[in-house]
Write a protein that holds these residues in place. Structure first.
Motif, PDB file in Angstrom:
ATOM      1  N   ALA A 146       0.810  -1.215   0.000  1.00  0.00           N
ATOM      2  CA  ALA A 146       0.000   0.000   0.000  1.00  0.00           C
ATOM      3  C   ALA A 146       0.845   1.268   0.000  1.00  0.00           C
ATOM      4  O   ALA A 146       0.371   2.325  -0.429  1.00  0.00           O
ATOM      5  CB  ALA A 146      -0.925  -0.005   1.212  1.00  0.00           C
ATOM      6  N   LEU A 194      -5.267  -4.427  -1.497  1.00  0.00           N
ATOM      7  CA  LEU A 194      -5.134  -3.135  -2.144  1.00  0.00           C
ATOM      8  C   LEU A 194      -6.320  -2.883  -3.057  1.00  0.00           C
ATOM      9  O   LEU A 194      -6.935  -3.820  -3.584  1.00  0.00           O
ATOM     10  CB  LEU A 194      -3.842  -3.091  -2.969  1.00  0.00           C
ATOM     11  CG  LEU A 194      -2.532  -3.443  -2.250  1.00  0.00           C
ATOM     12  CD1 LEU A 194      -1.378  -3.386  -3.233  1.00  0.00           C
ATOM     13  CD2 LEU A 194      -2.296  -2.515  -1.077  1.00  0.00           C
ATOM     14  N   THR A 198      -4.303   0.825  -7.166  1.00  0.00           N
ATOM     15  CA  THR A 198      -3.010   0.755  -6.475  1.00  0.00           C
ATOM     16  C   THR A 198      -2.301  -0.551  -6.791  1.00  0.00           C
ATOM     17  O   THR A 198      -1.095  -0.585  -7.050  1.00  0.00           O
ATOM     18  CB  THR A 198      -3.200   0.891  -4.954  1.00  0.00           C
ATOM     19  OG1 THR A 198      -3.826   2.139  -4.662  1.00  0.00           O
ATOM     20  CG2 THR A 198      -1.871   0.807  -4.217  1.00  0.00           C
ATOM     21  N   SER A 199      -3.053  -1.638  -6.785  1.00  0.00           N
ATOM     22  CA  SER A 199      -2.470  -2.950  -7.075  1.00  0.00           C
ATOM     23  C   SER A 199      -1.926  -3.010  -8.497  1.00  0.00           C
ATOM     24  O   SER A 199      -0.816  -3.505  -8.727  1.00  0.00           O
ATOM     25  CB  SER A 199      -3.514  -4.043  -6.869  1.00  0.00           C
ATOM     26  OG  SER A 199      -2.992  -5.308  -7.181  1.00  0.00           O
TER      27      SER A 199
END
Length: 427
Positions: A146, A194, A198-199
């Motif tokens: 993260a 996530l 973001t992932s």
């Protein structure tokens, strides 16, 4: 690795709690000894060393406060850790050593020390290094999925996160965090689930930064990741300035705004214009690295690498075209470098060239290329020749401090920079 070498596993990461959990799981294999050096009191000349191993199903812990005459990372390694690796490597009841690195200890620096630092109490006539007794079988980097991308693209120093080894440790968070992952043989992701964006961005960066390196959630466990490390992985091997800039065949296309920018040029840079152009690498860029042909330093390659909002430039050694035509001069030149040079050899300038790779997450490729192109010598400047080029004002040659900051050298382990001939700058 010889029959006498004891396998050594390094576990590294910015978040000590996450990397500690991964390292502790390695104790499940019988005969494993886990070492950790807490350097939070290094400025006071004290390092707390902890040794752990499992006996009869119970983890036994031994803690020692090590006092150092000089509170520095190099003393920690030379006076305590490296001799300890030799001692444990000699013991038959130790079948594997695991090192849980403090966030301030960089794995590449440690591997250089293992291979090169001669132990002080060597037997007469037989110099020894820790690498004579241990063999790096894997470097595991543990990251917080993260926050890691923000860490490696930001401008914080280690001191801003209370991670600096000493009061004068001015390394950037991005430099250390990227180095941990770039040197790793496997990556473990810690933290909760996530969001999709973001992932996707995290994995797009990792796909390009460490292509071919296995990665998984920490729940998978370190043993499975160690077993998945490819046979040709680096396993502690040190990088040089003339290694391939795109190892592992990373994807070259753009994905969720993340992409690799490859730049090459067959004419030199004007030093002043290049110095101004480098700001393009300090915004919207994860990292960059490469070899530069600088007109004012015609006979030597210049190495450049950036991490987040910090950048450093230094000497990478002579171009092959400058070496005398004698076997001794070419003895230490890697075959891979010879082949690459032969493929691009120019009748006038030899192997001199620029090759740079930029991992961008917001900076458009066209902006990077345009800035670099504008910094090359013009046709008129090129025609003036090397004697005139050497007279050009050269900010890289003076290693000035404004707006650049001088750095304290750690060692010349990578061959990428010759310390202290290095400049660092940041936004």
């Amino acid at each position: 690795m010889t029959a006498a070498d004891t396998p050594l596993v390094l576990v590294t990461g910015l978040r000590a709690a996450d990397s500690a959990r991964v390292a502790s799981a390695l104790l499940d294999r019988p005969g494993t000894v886990l070492i950790h050096h807490d350097v939070t009191r290094l400025g006071e000349g004290v390092v707390v060393r902890t040794l752990r191993r499992r006996r009869a199903g119970v983890v036994v812990e031994e803690t020692t406060a090590v006092e150092l005459a000089h509170g520095c990372v190099s003393c920690t390694l030379r006076l305590d850790l490296l001799p300890l690796l030799r001692e444990l490597g000699r013991r038959r009841d130790v079948t594997r050593i695991a090192l849980h690195l403090d966030p301030a200890l960089e794995p590449e620096h440690l591997c250089w020390a293992i291979a090169n630092v001669v132990l002080d109490d060597e037997p007469e006539g037989a110099p020894e290094v820790a690498g004579d007794f241990v063999d790096v079988t894997g470097v595991l980097a543990v990251i917080d999925g993260a926050t890691w991308l923000d860490d490696v693209t930001g401008g914080d120093d280690l001191a801003d996160r209370a991670l600096a080894a000493t009061p004068d440790d001015d390394r950037s968070l991005a430099q250390v965090a990227l180095g941990q992952v770039a040197f790793a043989d496997a990556v473990l992701l810690a933290g909760g689930p996530l969001d999709a964006w973001t992932s996707a961005r995290l994995h797009a960066v990792l796909d390009r930064l460490v292509a071919g390196v296995p990665r998984a959630q920490t729940a998978v466990g370190p043993e499975r990741l160690l077993a998945a490390i490819p046979r040709d992985s680096r396993r502690g091997r040190l990088s040089t300035a003339f290694d391939p800039l795109l190892p592992g065949e990373p994807p070259l296309g753009e994905d969720v705004g993340v992409g690799l920018v490859r730049y090459s040029a067959g004419r030199p840079f004007h030093p002043g214009r290049l110095h101004e152009a480098l700001d393009v690498l300090l915004e919207g860029v994860v990292c960059s690295r490469g070899r530069l042909w600088l007109a004012s330093q015609h006979d030597r390659a210049v190495w450049l690498e950036s991490a987040g909002q910090g950048l450093r430039v230094g000497d990478a050694g002579p171009w092959l075209a400058t070496l005398p035509d004698h076997p001794d001069a070419w003895r230490d030149v890697a075959p891979q470098r010879r082949v690459a040079a032969a493929l691009r050899w120019d009748a006038r300038y030899g192997d001199r060239h620029t090759e740079l790779v930029v991992l961008s997450h917001r900076q458009p490729a066209v902006a990077v290329i345009a800035a670099l192109e504008a910094a090359l010598l013009t046709d008129e400047e090129l025609a003036a020749g090397p004697d005139d080029w050497r007279t050009l004002p050269d900010p890289f040659g003076t290693w000035h401090e404004d707006p650049c900051e001088a750095s304290t050298p750690v060692d010349d382990r990578t061959g990428a920079t010759t310390e202290p001939d290095r400049e660092e700058r940041s936004r």
